[in-house]
Design a protein around this motif. Structure first.
Motif, PDB file in Angstrom:
ATOM      1  N   VAL A 130       0.840  -1.204   0.000  1.00  0.00           N
ATOM      2  CA  VAL A 130       0.000   0.000   0.000  1.00  0.00           C
ATOM      3  C   VAL A 130       0.869   1.247   0.000  1.00  0.00           C
ATOM      4  O   VAL A 130       0.648   2.189  -0.775  1.00  0.00           O
ATOM      5  CB  VAL A 130      -0.947  -0.009   1.213  1.00  0.00           C
ATOM      6  CG1 VAL A 130      -1.751   1.286   1.279  1.00  0.00           C
ATOM      7  CG2 VAL A 130      -1.887  -1.209   1.141  1.00  0.00           C
ATOM      8  N   PHE A 131       1.894   1.262   0.851  1.00  0.00           N
ATOM      9  CA  PHE A 131       2.749   2.447   0.945  1.00  0.00           C
ATOM     10  C   PHE A 131       3.535   2.678  -0.333  1.00  0.00           C
ATOM     11  O   PHE A 131       3.609   3.813  -0.834  1.00  0.00           O
ATOM     12  CB  PHE A 131       3.709   2.296   2.124  1.00  0.00           C
ATOM     13  CG  PHE A 131       4.775   3.343   2.174  1.00  0.00           C
ATOM     14  CD1 PHE A 131       4.477   4.646   2.545  1.00  0.00           C
ATOM     15  CD2 PHE A 131       6.083   3.043   1.827  1.00  0.00           C
ATOM     16  CE1 PHE A 131       5.453   5.620   2.571  1.00  0.00           C
ATOM     17  CE2 PHE A 131       7.067   4.011   1.863  1.00  0.00           C
ATOM     18  CZ  PHE A 131       6.752   5.307   2.238  1.00  0.00           C
ATOM     19  N   LEU A 133       2.876   1.673  -3.348  1.00  0.00           N
ATOM     20  CA  LEU A 133       1.990   2.044  -4.448  1.00  0.00           C
ATOM     21  C   LEU A 133       1.645   3.528  -4.384  1.00  0.00           C
ATOM     22  O   LEU A 133       1.746   4.252  -5.386  1.00  0.00           O
ATOM     23  CB  LEU A 133       0.721   1.196  -4.400  1.00  0.00           C
ATOM     24  CG  LEU A 133      -0.348   1.511  -5.450  1.00  0.00           C
ATOM     25  CD1 LEU A 133       0.204   1.287  -6.847  1.00  0.00           C
ATOM     26  CD2 LEU A 133      -1.601   0.674  -5.216  1.00  0.00           C
ATOM     27  N   VAL A 134       1.250   4.001  -3.202  1.00  0.00           N
ATOM     28  CA  VAL A 134       0.896   5.417  -3.042  1.00  0.00           C
ATOM     29  C   VAL A 134       2.112   6.306  -3.284  1.00  0.00           C
ATOM     30  O   VAL A 134       2.042   7.322  -3.997  1.00  0.00           O
ATOM     31  CB  VAL A 134       0.303   5.666  -1.642  1.00  0.00           C
ATOM     32  CG1 VAL A 134       0.080   7.157  -1.404  1.00  0.00           C
ATOM     33  CG2 VAL A 134      -1.009   4.909  -1.481  1.00  0.00           C
ATOM     34  N   SER A 135       3.260   5.930  -2.717  1.00  0.00           N
ATOM     35  CA  SER A 135       4.461   6.767  -2.833  1.00  0.00           C
ATOM     36  C   SER A 135       5.001   6.797  -4.257  1.00  0.00           C
ATOM     37  O   SER A 135       5.477   7.838  -4.722  1.00  0.00           O
ATOM     38  CB  SER A 135       5.539   6.259  -1.873  1.00  0.00           C
ATOM     39  OG  SER A 135       5.113   6.358  -0.538  1.00  0.00           O
ATOM     40  N   VAL A 137       3.261   6.402  -7.091  1.00  0.00           N
ATOM     41  CA  VAL A 137       2.361   7.223  -7.905  1.00  0.00           C
ATOM     42  C   VAL A 137       2.543   8.697  -7.565  1.00  0.00           C
ATOM     43  O   VAL A 137       2.595   9.561  -8.458  1.00  0.00           O
ATOM     44  CB  VAL A 137       0.897   6.783  -7.697  1.00  0.00           C
ATOM     45  CG1 VAL A 137      -0.061   7.749  -8.388  1.00  0.00           C
ATOM     46  CG2 VAL A 137       0.689   5.370  -8.219  1.00  0.00           C
ATOM     47  N   TRP A 138       2.654   9.000  -6.288  1.00  0.00           N
ATOM     48  CA  TRP A 138       2.833  10.387  -5.843  1.00  0.00           C
ATOM     49  C   TRP A 138       4.143  10.970  -6.357  1.00  0.00           C
ATOM     50  O   TRP A 138       4.185  12.084  -6.890  1.00  0.00           O
ATOM     51  CB  TRP A 138       2.764  10.435  -4.324  1.00  0.00           C
ATOM     52  CG  TRP A 138       2.693  11.806  -3.735  1.00  0.00           C
ATOM     53  CD1 TRP A 138       2.598  12.998  -4.406  1.00  0.00           C
ATOM     54  CD2 TRP A 138       2.710  12.148  -2.349  1.00  0.00           C
ATOM     55  NE1 TRP A 138       2.557  14.047  -3.534  1.00  0.00           N
ATOM     56  CE2 TRP A 138       2.623  13.557  -2.264  1.00  0.00           C
ATOM     57  CE3 TRP A 138       2.788  11.401  -1.177  1.00  0.00           C
ATOM     58  CZ2 TRP A 138       2.629  14.230  -1.042  1.00  0.00           C
ATOM     59  CZ3 TRP A 138       2.777  12.055   0.046  1.00  0.00           C
ATOM     60  CH2 TRP A 138       2.697  13.460   0.105  1.00  0.00           C
ATOM     61  N   TYR A 178       6.561   8.338   7.834  1.00  0.00           N
ATOM     62  CA  TYR A 178       6.199   6.932   7.664  1.00  0.00           C
ATOM     63  C   TYR A 178       7.308   6.017   8.163  1.00  0.00           C
ATOM     64  O   TYR A 178       7.048   5.050   8.898  1.00  0.00           O
ATOM     65  CB  TYR A 178       5.893   6.634   6.202  1.00  0.00           C
ATOM     66  CG  TYR A 178       5.524   5.179   5.992  1.00  0.00           C
ATOM     67  CD1 TYR A 178       4.206   4.761   6.152  1.00  0.00           C
ATOM     68  CD2 TYR A 178       6.486   4.225   5.672  1.00  0.00           C
ATOM     69  CE1 TYR A 178       3.853   3.430   5.990  1.00  0.00           C
ATOM     70  CE2 TYR A 178       6.143   2.887   5.513  1.00  0.00           C
ATOM     71  CZ  TYR A 178       4.835   2.506   5.671  1.00  0.00           C
ATOM     72  OH  TYR A 178       4.510   1.179   5.528  1.00  0.00           O
ATOM     73  N   TYR A 230      10.973   2.586  -5.010  1.00  0.00           N
ATOM     74  CA  TYR A 230       9.620   2.196  -4.616  1.00  0.00           C
ATOM     75  C   TYR A 230       8.951   1.320  -5.671  1.00  0.00           C
ATOM     76  O   TYR A 230       8.223   0.380  -5.336  1.00  0.00           O
ATOM     77  CB  TYR A 230       8.771   3.444  -4.353  1.00  0.00           C
ATOM     78  CG  TYR A 230       9.097   4.141  -3.057  1.00  0.00           C
ATOM     79  CD1 TYR A 230       9.750   3.473  -2.021  1.00  0.00           C
ATOM     80  CD2 TYR A 230       8.742   5.470  -2.853  1.00  0.00           C
ATOM     81  CE1 TYR A 230      10.050   4.105  -0.840  1.00  0.00           C
ATOM     82  CE2 TYR A 230       9.035   6.116  -1.656  1.00  0.00           C
ATOM     83  CZ  TYR A 230       9.690   5.423  -0.660  1.00  0.00           C
ATOM     84  OH  TYR A 230       9.983   6.048   0.524  1.00  0.00           O
TER      85      TYR A 230
END
Length: 377
Positions: A130-131, A133-135, A137-138, A178, A230
Motif C-alpha cells: 500500500v505504501f 503504491l501510493v508513494s 504514484v505520488w 512513515y 519504490y
C-alpha cells in the motif's frame, strides 16, 4: 484444523480486554490512543490562543513568496519546526497502518490460514504494498509536474535547491514520518526477534537516505531515486503476496529480478551523472551553511560512497536470494528424479493367488504359466 484454531485464538486475543496502562492494553489500543492525540491537535485549531501552535503540526512551515515568470509562487525551505509536522504525520501513519491491518490484511489472513511466520511476512508485504503504491504514484506525479524527467539536467543545475514547492516538501515530510512510524510498529505488531534485525536494516537505510537528500538540498535527485526504489520494491512485495496465496506463483519473482537489476544500474548511473559530474562542474564550490550549499569534494564523495555501498549490499543480498532459490529448485528436481527412478525400478509384485500385477497377463487358474519345452527331433 491447527491453522484455523490458531487464527481463532489470535482473533480472540485481539478482542480480549486488558488492564489499563498494561503492555497488552497499549499494544491493542495504540491506534485509538494516537487518534485521540490527533483529535486534540485538530481541536486546537478552533481556538485563537492555540491555533498558531496547532498549525505547526499540520501545515509545513518556512514558506517564502517569490516572483517567477508564472507570477507569485510560495516556496518552502526546511528548519527545526519541521519536526512538529513530522510528529503529526507520524501519528497519522500509525492510524492508517492500523486501518489497513484491521480492515484489509486481517480479513485476508483469516481466509488464508497462514502459519505464524508467513503471517508476519504477509502483513509486512501488505503494508508495504500500500505504501509503495501510493508513494510511487505520488513521486511520479511530482516528477512529471516539476519537469525533472523531461529535463534531467535540472537535477543538478542551479544547486543548491533550497526552496521547494509545497508538494515536494510535503512528500519528504510524510516519507520521514512513515519510516519513523515503522520503528514503534515493530513493537506494536509483535514482530519476531528473528525478523526485527532485517526490518531495522531497511528502515534505517530509508531514513538515512531520505534525511541526507532533504538536508543536503539534493531533493531532486533523491526524488528520482525514491521513485525507482519504490517501484522495484512494489514488484517484490506483490510477488511475495501472490506466493503466500499460492506457492506455485513464482514467475513474478523472475520479473521482479529483472526490474531489481535495472533499478540498481539506473541508480548508480544517475548518481555518478548528477553528483559525480554535474555538481563537480558547478561554479559554486564550497561549504556555505547560510545559502545551503554543500557542494564540496568531501560531501560529494561521501554521498557517492554511501549510495554505492548500499547498492552493493542490496546486490549481494539479491545474489544470495537467487542462489538459494536455485539450490531449492535443483533439490526439488533431484528429489523428483529420484522418486521417478524408484518407481520405474520397482519389482513386479504378485498377489496371493499368484496373479501378476502392473498389467502383466495372468493365468486363469491363478498359477504362473510355464513355457513348454520343445522335443528334440
Amino acid at each position: 484444523r491447527e491453522k484455523e484454531r490458531w487464527a481463532d485464538m489470535a482473533f480472540r486475543r485481539r478482542n480480549k480486554s486488558y488492564p489499563f496502562f498494561s503492555q497488552e492494553f497499549l499494544i491493542q489500543n495504540h491506534a485509538d490512543i494516537v487518534f485521540s492525540l490527533v483529535i486534540f491537535i485538530l481541536i486546537g485549531l478552533m481556538f485563537e490562543a492555540t491555533a498558531k501552535t496547532a498549525i505547526l503540526f499540520i501545515q509545513p512551515q518556512y514558506n517564502v513568496t517569490t516572483l517567477t515568470p508564472e507570477g507569485e509562487v510560495t516556496l518552502y525551505h526546511y528548519g527545526w519546526k519541521d519536526s512538529a509536522t513530522i510528529l503529526f504525520y507520524f501519528f497519522i501513519a500509525i492510524i492508517l497502518h492500523a486501518v489497513v491491518q484491521e480492515y484489509l490484511l486481517d480479513k485476508v489472513n483469516r481466509r488464508l490460514h497462514l502459519s505464524k511466520s508467513k503471517n508476519t511476512k504477509f502483513n509486512e508485504s501488505g503494508q508495504l504494498c500500500v505504501f509503495h503504491l501510493v508513494s510511487s504514484v505520488w513521486s511520479f506525479y511530482i516528477l512529471i509536474t516539476e519537469g525533472y524527467l523531461l529535463h534531467p539536467s535540472s537535477l543538478w543545475e542551479n544547486y543548491p535547491h533550497v526552496h521547494l514547492r509545497f508538494q515536494v516538501k510535503f512528500f519528504y515530510l510524510t516519507q520521514l514520518a512513515y519510516w519513523l512510524h515503522a520503528l514503534p510498529e515493530l513493537y506494536f505488531q509483535k514482530v519476531r526477534k528473528e525478523e526485527i534485525s532485517r526490518q531495522l536494516q531497511y528502515i534505517c537505510l530509508y531514513l538515512l537516505h531520505i534525511t541526507a537528500a532533504y538536508l543536503l538540498n539534493m531533493s531532486r535527485v533523491g526524488l528520482v531515486l525514491l521513485f525507482l526504489q519504490y517501484v522495484s520494491e512494489l514488484g517484490f512485495h506483490i510477488a511475495r503476496l501472490f506466493y503466500f496465496t499460492d506457492e506455485n506463483h513464482q514467475k513474478m519473482f523472475d520479473m521482479w529480478a529483472v526490474s531489481f537489476v535495472f533499478t540498481r544500474m539506473v541508480t548508480l548511473t544517475l548518481m555518478f551523472l548528477a553528483v559525480g559530474f554535474g555538481l563537480a562542474r558547478a561554479e559554486n564550490q564550497g561549504l556555505d551553511w547560510e545559502t545551503g550549499n554543500f557542494n564540496t569534494v568531501l560531501i560529494r564523495m561521501t554521498v557517492l560512497l554511501l549510495v554505492c555501498l548500499t547498492q552493493s549490499w542490496l546486490l549481494w543480498k539479491f545474489i544470495r536470494f537467487q542462489l538459494r532459490r536455485w539450490r531449492e529448485f535443483r533439490h526439488e528436481q533431484a528429489v523428483r528424479k529420484k522418486t521417478a527412478s524408484k518407481q520405474a525400478l520397482r519389482p513386479l509384485k504378485r498377489d496371493s493367488l499368484g496373479h501378476h500385477e502392473n498389467g502383466v497377463l495372468k493365468a486363469e487358474n491363478g498359477a504362473s504359466p510355464r513355457t513348454k519345452k520343445l522335443k528334440s527331433p
